[in-house]
Design a protein around this motif. Structure first.
Motif, short mmCIF file in Angstrom:
data_model
loop_
_atom_site.label_atom_id
_atom_site.label_comp_id
_atom_site.label_asym_id
_atom_site.label_seq_id
_atom_site.Cartn_x
_atom_site.Cartn_y
_atom_site.Cartn_z
N GLU A 34 -17.42 -48.44 32.52
CA GLU A 34 -16.06 -48.97 32.58
C GLU A 34 -15.15 -48.28 31.57
N ARG A 35 -15.72 -48.06 30.36
CA ARG A 35 -14.92 -47.38 29.33
C ARG A 35 -14.56 -45.96 29.78
N GLN A 36 -15.54 -45.29 30.41
CA GLN A 36 -15.31 -43.91 30.89
C GLN A 36 -14.22 -43.88 31.96
N ALA A 37 -14.29 -44.88 32.87
CA ALA A 37 -13.28 -44.95 33.94
C ALA A 37 -11.90 -45.16 33.34
N GLU A 38 -11.84 -46.01 32.28
CA GLU A 38 -10.55 -46.24 31.62
C GLU A 38 -10.03 -44.95 30.99
N ARG A 39 -10.97 -44.24 30.33
CA ARG A 39 -10.56 -42.97 29.69
C ARG A 39 -10.04 -41.98 30.73
N ASP A 40 -10.75 -41.90 31.88
CA ASP A 40 -10.32 -40.98 32.95
C ASP A 40 -8.93 -41.31 33.45
#
Ligand code: FES
Length: 295
Positions: A34-40
């Protein structure tokens, strides 16, 4: 019930609601994703914002014979906000609408159909509405079509070009006109249509004529656009042999097809990909055949 009690209960109940095989590690993995998706998402938004903030520099030829102080040709710089998909014409319109309303250029359809916005862009004849800014080196240099008289800024005098087009009788003719009562549709067979298909794509933009060295040195040369127009009718079977001969006679004149030196510059710049040089060469062959006599 207190909040503390509720959260304690929730925490106690959690292991029961987790599916079999789920663990603390799985939850960590899920959070990580989820954090990665937010960063993307954030990176995408930043890239978009950056692209919007980007500007492109255009150097535009300016000349106005009617205004004192502007009679000396010069280049004006404009910094136009860049957006994905933007064309040279878009940049010119932006510059005119936001920076200098006196900036003058022709345009109409904005989809490579009317042929009114041919310019000399970074050293080559192109349509402003068909040329993407991303394809060009910055700064983008925009000039009027070479070898034509400049009326104002990017507007050139097309009169001579139109006269050359007119000289080849750019309209369908018939040897025997049907009488008014027996008017019939003039059908063309598919093979013949295919043959002249490309020649009929001309939009009279003048890019080919402007790129032609021969036309630059010989003002009477018919030029690639007019010869291509003549090709369209000379190769149309419906006109008949006599008219074809008439058309070849026009093309064979001193400033006709034989002036072409097969440099391909017209073909290279044509925004409609018409094989202009090939058409001129074919008409040369037709002219030779037309003059051969067998006894
Ligand atoms: Fe019509 Fe470009 S505006 S061809």
């Amino acid at each position: 019930m207190s909040t503390q009690e509720t959260s304690a209960e929730t925490e106690d109940a959690q292991p029961e609601t987790e599916p079999a095989g789920s663990s603390h590690q799985d939850r960590r993995l899920q959070e990580k994703r989820e954090r990665q998706a937010e960063r993307d998402q954030q990176a995408e938004a930043d890239a978009e914002a950056e692209a919007t903030e980007n500007t492109v520099q255009i150097k535009v030829f300016r000349y106005d014979p009617e205004v004192e102080g502007k009679q000396e040709p010069r280049f004006d710089d404009f910094h136009v906000p860049f957006e994905k998909g933007m064309t040279v014409l878009d940049a010119l319109i932006y510059a005119r609408d936001h920076f200098d309303s006196s900036l003058t250029f022709r345009h109409s359809c904005r989809q490579a159909v009317c042929g009114s916005d041919a310019f000399f862009i970074n050293g080559s004849q192109r349509l402003g509405c068909k040329t993407q800014l991303v394809e060009l080196d910055d700064p983008v240099r925009i000039e009027p079509l070479p070898h034509q008289d400049v009326v104002k800024d990017l507007v050139v005098d097309m009169q001579h070009f139109y006269e050359q087009m007119e000289a080849v009788e750019p309209y369908f003719q018939e040897e025997d006109l049907p009488d008014a009562e027996n008017l019939e549709e003039q059908r063309q067979d598919p093979e013949n249509r295919e043959k002249i298909k490309m020649s009929s794509r001309c939009i009279w933009c003048g890019a080919c004529m402007s790129s032609c060295n021969i036309a630059a040195g010989d003002n009477e040369y018919l030029g690639p656009a007019a010869i291509n127009k003549a090709y369209k009718f000379a190769m149309d079977d419906r006109e008949g042999e006599d008219l074809k001969q008439h058309r070849l006679n026009i093309l064979e004149q001193e400033h006709g097809v034989w002036r072409c030196q097969t440099q391909f510059s017209c073909t290279n710049v044509c925004p409609k990909d018409i094989p202009l040089t090939e058409h001129i060469q074919e008409l040369k062959r037709e002219a030779v055949k037309n003059n051969l006599k067998f006894w």
